[in-house]
Design a protein around this motif. Structure first.
Motif, PDB file in Angstrom:
ATOM      1  N   LEU A  70       0.647  -1.059  -0.112  1.00  6.15           N
ATOM      2  CA  LEU A  70      -0.145   0.017  -0.130  1.00  6.15           C
ATOM      3  C   LEU A  70       0.763   1.218   0.013  1.00  6.15           C
ATOM      4  O   LEU A  70       0.706   2.259  -0.670  1.00  6.15           O
ATOM      5  CB  LEU A  70      -0.803   0.085   1.079  1.00  6.15           C
ATOM      6  N   LEU A  71       1.951   1.193   0.711  1.00  5.64           N
ATOM      7  CA  LEU A  71       2.837   2.450   0.778  1.00  5.64           C
ATOM      8  C   LEU A  71       3.435   2.640  -0.459  1.00  5.64           C
ATOM      9  O   LEU A  71       3.543   3.789  -1.012  1.00  5.64           O
ATOM     10  CB  LEU A  71       3.654   2.267   2.011  1.00  5.64           C
TER      11      LEU A  71
ATOM     12  N   LEU B   6       0.974   4.207  -2.939  1.00  7.70           N
ATOM     13  CA  LEU B   6       0.563   5.222  -2.545  1.00  7.70           C
ATOM     14  C   LEU B   6       1.790   6.485  -2.781  1.00  7.70           C
ATOM     15  O   LEU B   6       1.576   7.494  -3.578  1.00  7.70           O
ATOM     16  CB  LEU B   6       0.281   5.626  -0.998  1.00  7.70           C
TER      17      LEU B   6
ATOM     18  N   LEU C 217       1.700   6.753  -6.779  1.00  4.59           N
ATOM     19  CA  LEU C 217       0.402   7.548  -7.193  1.00  4.59           C
ATOM     20  C   LEU C 217       0.690   9.033  -6.859  1.00  4.59           C
ATOM     21  O   LEU C 217       0.229   9.880  -7.670  1.00  4.59           O
ATOM     22  CB  LEU C 217      -0.904   7.290  -6.535  1.00  4.59           C
ATOM     23  N   ILE C 218       1.227   9.239  -5.734  1.00  8.97           N
ATOM     24  CA  ILE C 218       1.609  10.707  -5.491  1.00  8.97           C
ATOM     25  C   ILE C 218       2.424  11.334  -6.367  1.00  8.97           C
ATOM     26  O   ILE C 218       2.453  12.704  -6.657  1.00  8.97           O
ATOM     27  CB  ILE C 218       2.221  10.824  -3.983  1.00  8.97           C
TER      28      ILE C 218
ATOM     29  N   LEU D 230      -8.545   5.832 -11.296  1.00 10.70           N
ATOM     30  CA  LEU D 230      -8.749   5.807  -9.384  1.00 10.70           C
ATOM     31  C   LEU D 230     -10.464   5.697  -9.421  1.00 10.70           C
ATOM     32  O   LEU D 230     -10.694   4.733  -8.567  1.00 10.70           O
ATOM     33  CB  LEU D 230      -8.248   6.948  -8.879  1.00 10.70           C
TER      34      LEU D 230
ATOM     35  N   ASN E 180      -5.323  15.004  -7.679  1.00  8.22           N
ATOM     36  CA  ASN E 180      -5.250  15.144  -6.399  1.00  8.22           C
ATOM     37  C   ASN E 180      -6.216  14.965  -5.497  1.00  8.22           C
ATOM     38  O   ASN E 180      -6.212  14.169  -4.580  1.00  8.22           O
ATOM     39  CB  ASN E 180      -4.391  16.373  -6.047  1.00  8.22           C
TER      40      ASN E 180
ATOM     41  N   LEU F 211      -7.268  11.172  -5.733  1.00 10.13           N
ATOM     42  CA  LEU F 211      -6.174  10.437  -4.953  1.00 10.13           C
ATOM     43  C   LEU F 211      -6.704  10.492  -3.657  1.00 10.13           C
ATOM     44  O   LEU F 211      -6.666   9.637  -2.910  1.00 10.13           O
ATOM     45  CB  LEU F 211      -4.975  10.903  -5.278  1.00 10.13           C
TER      46      LEU F 211
ATOM     47  N   VAL G  25      -7.878   7.231  -1.564  1.00  9.28           N
ATOM     48  CA  VAL G  25      -7.021   6.721  -0.223  1.00  9.28           C
ATOM     49  C   VAL G  25      -7.932   6.669   1.062  1.00  9.28           C
ATOM     50  O   VAL G  25      -7.939   5.732   1.766  1.00  9.28           O
ATOM     51  CB  VAL G  25      -5.890   7.547  -0.074  1.00  9.28           C
TER      52      VAL G  25
ATOM     53  N   SER H 134      -8.651   2.840   2.517  1.00  8.82           N
ATOM     54  CA  SER H 134      -8.351   2.897   4.001  1.00  8.82           C
ATOM     55  C   SER H 134      -9.595   2.360   5.179  1.00  8.82           C
ATOM     56  O   SER H 134      -9.357   1.523   5.519  1.00  8.82           O
ATOM     57  CB  SER H 134      -7.789   3.964   4.459  1.00  8.82           C
TER      58      SER H 134
ATOM     59  N   ILE I 119      -5.484  -3.874  -3.412  1.00  9.56           N
ATOM     60  CA  ILE I 119      -4.648  -3.282  -4.119  1.00  9.56           C
ATOM     61  C   ILE I 119      -4.681  -3.835  -5.488  1.00  9.56           C
ATOM     62  O   ILE I 119      -4.508  -3.178  -6.558  1.00  9.56           O
ATOM     63  CB  ILE I 119      -3.074  -3.587  -3.575  1.00  9.56           C
TER      64      ILE I 119
END
Length: 714
Positions: free
Chosen positions: A384-385, A388, A391-392, A410, A536, A539, A543, A547, A633
């Motif tokens: 996941l990290l 992320l 994606l950022i 997304l 953004n 996203l 997220v 989550s 994911i």
């Protein structure tokens, strides 16, 4: 008499149209009811015959005969090829078959367009049939009357073959008891191939003869497939005459219904399909397993055996080894001593104790990770990290168009995650999750048009509207299992599509909605117009939504849901309200789909019926299969791959997007039977399954049952 006289021609047209559907649906019913293949490419077989007949027709009897022979033969060969293509999936259930045949339909449709062009082809019939006759004082096309006679004769001949000949007996035996058929010296595989070849031949012949009624052109195969599915559902799979009368009824609704009740006609067919399916599931015994194969082997007993074998193989002193096991070899997690088998299955089975190496990775996990406090949690959160971070960083790496595609991915990803909840965790494979997706999308578009442009407000209200919709239709879905769920959800999705096209004051009809104000990220802000701003925003929403989804799936509620999927009979016997669990899951998945629909509208700044149609539902299901049916994911990655293939890769090969997507469907079914999540590690407890394992609906009858409440994949 005046009413009969006024509607005589539409009524006779309905008979002709219905008999055409009968010829097509007879092949679909034969393939599904006898060969056990859910063939979503059956409309393409019709199109093969229609295009071939139209190309060879020259207005003579010889041209008609040549077109009939060539179209029937071509579709027959395609049906035999379909048998070979689906043979490796015979023990994987109807979900894999549906995805494979849908991919083949996309490929076939693209090839037909390349061969015959994108325009509808004219069809020339012999001069003797290209005329009119007097029918009760009205002029009526002679060709259609001739077709009615041919279809009735075909129904009688087909019934005679199936009920009075040795060939028909072999076909029935192949459906009811293939082992007994093999004992008589006949090869069930050969009968299976012959059935699919005959089904293809019927569809091809219908395409040639029906081309003057439903001509070859864009959308023909999809229209024919949907109507044929309705006929098969209404008529059942056991009687050609039942299929015959159901087809005539559908033809009358399609023609006479338009002239009598034009406002209701678009809804009647799929409403009737959904009603029949729901009534059948209501009067049937409550399902005890989510698979079409009947009750599965005892999953808890298999789980005990796998755990016992793993504990015996594990050296003493290995971190995470259970200190004690009961007499059956089942290790009990802390706090579960004395719990019933179903409660242990729903609450603790498949979880790793602190410090234990995650299953599916074997010895490749460094030992120091297991010694760290919460090491397992960190290991599971790492994907996941990484995702992320990627994606950022996308806005700094991509151009404006690609960033816009990433935002659309997304939105589709949230739809795919909602399908994951239903298909992977609840065991309810769905082809209609675009219905709450559409509710959320149109809610956001209308809220923006009314001046409600604050993003969080749009998200919450759209999710609430989609949740209410899912609560209303949920009772019709949660009792059914397996293929019946696919059909019910398909009917719900098509009914929603009909509403979208008819309710123009809210949806804009076929033209869609455009020109509404841009969404504001927060109160007091400006409308977002730049692609990077929209991405953004999407996203952040994605997220948060993902989550929350993961937290719920990892909670005791999520364990109860997966326990329901894998050990439903035990859960019911233990007093768990299984129906309530499934309904709550259906509502929550609908709310998540509504959030995805809201994001799609915000990112695209327009909305059309194609954005919420059957094709998008199939794409969402494919995304889930690509990623692994229980991997959140994986669903997001699958959605990204689909959007990239459809809009980015296809941009370098214009006009071939369906072909590329079809290849992706086929490759996924063959190459990734357990999805991307199934590639990340070895066996899960010795049963050959990982977090990306297929849902029980896809489980072969002799395969080990999956962990009824297995580890939740990120």
């Amino acid at each position: 008499m005046d009413l009969l006289d006024a509607h005589l021609i539409p009524a006779v047209d309905g008979v002709a149209f219905g008999l055409l559907l009968f010829v097509v649906a007879a092949g679909l019913s034969l393939a599904f009811g006898t060969a056990g293949v859910l063939n979503l490419s059956h409309g393409t077989l019709y199109a093969i015959g229609a295009y071939t007949g139209a190309e060879l027709s020259d207005g003579t009897w010889g041209g008609l005969a040549l077109g009939l022979a060539a179209g029937t033969a071509a579709a027959c060969v395609a049906g035999a090829g379909l048998s070979a293509a689906t043979a490796p999936l015979a023990r994987r259930g109807h979900l894999a078959q549906a995805l494979l045949t849908f991919g083949l339909a996309l490929i076939g449709g693209d090839l037909l367009i390349q061969l015959f062009g994108a325009d509808e082809l004219p069809v020339r019939v012999p001069e003797a049939l290209d005329s009119s006759v007097m029918l009760l004082g009205h002029r009526y096309p002679a060709y259609r009357l001739c077709f009615i006679v041919m279809a009735v004769l075909l129904a009688a001949f087909g019934t005679w073959v199936l009920t009075r000949t040795r060939m028909g007996a072999a076909v029935r035996a192949a459906a009811d008891d293939p082992q007994m058929l093999a004992a008589t010296g006949r090869n069930p595989r050969a009968v299976h191939t012959g059935v699919l070849a005959a089904a293809g031949a019927l569809a091809g012949a219908a395409g040639v003869l029906g081309a003057p009624i439903i001509g070859p052109g864009p959308g023909t195969s999809e229209n024919v497939l949907m109507l044929s599915l309705v006929v098969v559902v209404l008529g059942g799979l056991r009687s050609l005459w039942a299929t015959f009368f159901a087809a005539v009824a559908v033809g009358e609704v399609q023609t006479l219904g338009v002239s009598l009740v034009p406002d209701l006609a678009p809804y009647l067919l799929f409403a009737a399909m959904a009603a029949v399916l729901v009534l059948r599931s209501r009067f049937a015994e409550p399902a005890t397993a989510h698979g079409p194969e009947g009750p599965a082997p005892d999953p808890v007993a298999r789980l005990r055996g796998h755990l016992a074998g793993r504990l015996r193989r594990r050296p003493r002193g290995t971190p995470g080894t259970a200190e004690a096991a009961d007499a059956s070899g089942t290790a009990e997690a802390p706090g579960t001593a004395g719990a019933s088998g179903a409660d242990r299955a729903a609450g603790t089975a498949g979880t790793d104790r602190a410090g234990a190496a995650p299953r599916g990775y074997g010895n490749r996990v460094p030992k120091w990770i297991g010694r760290l406090p919460g090491g397992t949690a960190w290991r599971q959160a790492a994907p996941l990290l990484v995702l992320l971070v990627v994606l950022i960083s996308l806005p700094a790496l991509l151009d404006a168009y690609s960033i816009s595609l990433a935002g659309s991915a997304l939105a589709l990803g949230l739809l795919a995650v909602s399908v994951t909840i239903l298909t992977g965790y609840a065991g309810l494979p769905t082809l209609g999750q675009t219905a709450p997706f559409a509710v959320g999308a149109y809610a956001t578009a209308n809220l923006a048009d009314a001046g409600w442009t604050v993003g969080p407000v749009q998200i919450v209200l759209s999710a609430l509207a989609a949740a209410v919709f899912s609560a209303v239709v949920g009772p019709a879905v949660i009792r059914a299992r397996g293929t019946t769920v696919l059909m019910i959800t398909l009917a719900i999705g098509e009914l929603t599509g009909a509403v979208v096209n008819q309710l123009k004051s809210v949806t804009g009809g076929a033209d869609g909605l455009v020109g509404f104000p841009a969404t504001r990220a927060l109160w007091g802000g400006e409308g977002m117009l730049e692609e990077s701003e929209l991405y953004n925003y999407a996203l952040v929403v994605a997220v948060v939504a993902v989550s929350v989804t993961l937290l719920v799936l990892r909670s005791p509620a999520g364990k109860l849901l997966t326990g329901t999927r894998g050990a439903e009979a035990r859960m019911r016997a233990s007093g768990h309200p299984v129906g309530r669990y499934l309904l709550v899951a259906h509502i929550c998945a609908g709310a998540l789909a509504g959030v995805g629909g809201s994001l799609m509208v915000t990112v695209q700044q327009y909305l059309s019926p194609a954005d919420v149609g059957f094709e998008i539902a199939a794409f969402a299901l494919l995304a889930v299969v690509i990623g692994g049916t229980t991997s959140v994911i994986g669903a997001l990655l699958g959605a990204g791959l689909i959007v990239a293939t459809r809009d980015w890769v296809a941009g370098s090969w214009p006009g071939h997007g369906p072909l590329l997507l079809g290849v992706l469907f086929v490759a996924t079914v063959y190459v990734l039977p357990r999805g991307l999540a199934g590639l990340r590690g070895g066996n899960d407890g010795g049963n050959g399954r990982s977090s990306g394992a297929p849902v029980p609906e896809d489980r072969p009858p002799s395969a080990p049952a999956p962990n009824p409440a297995g580890k939740v994949s990120p």
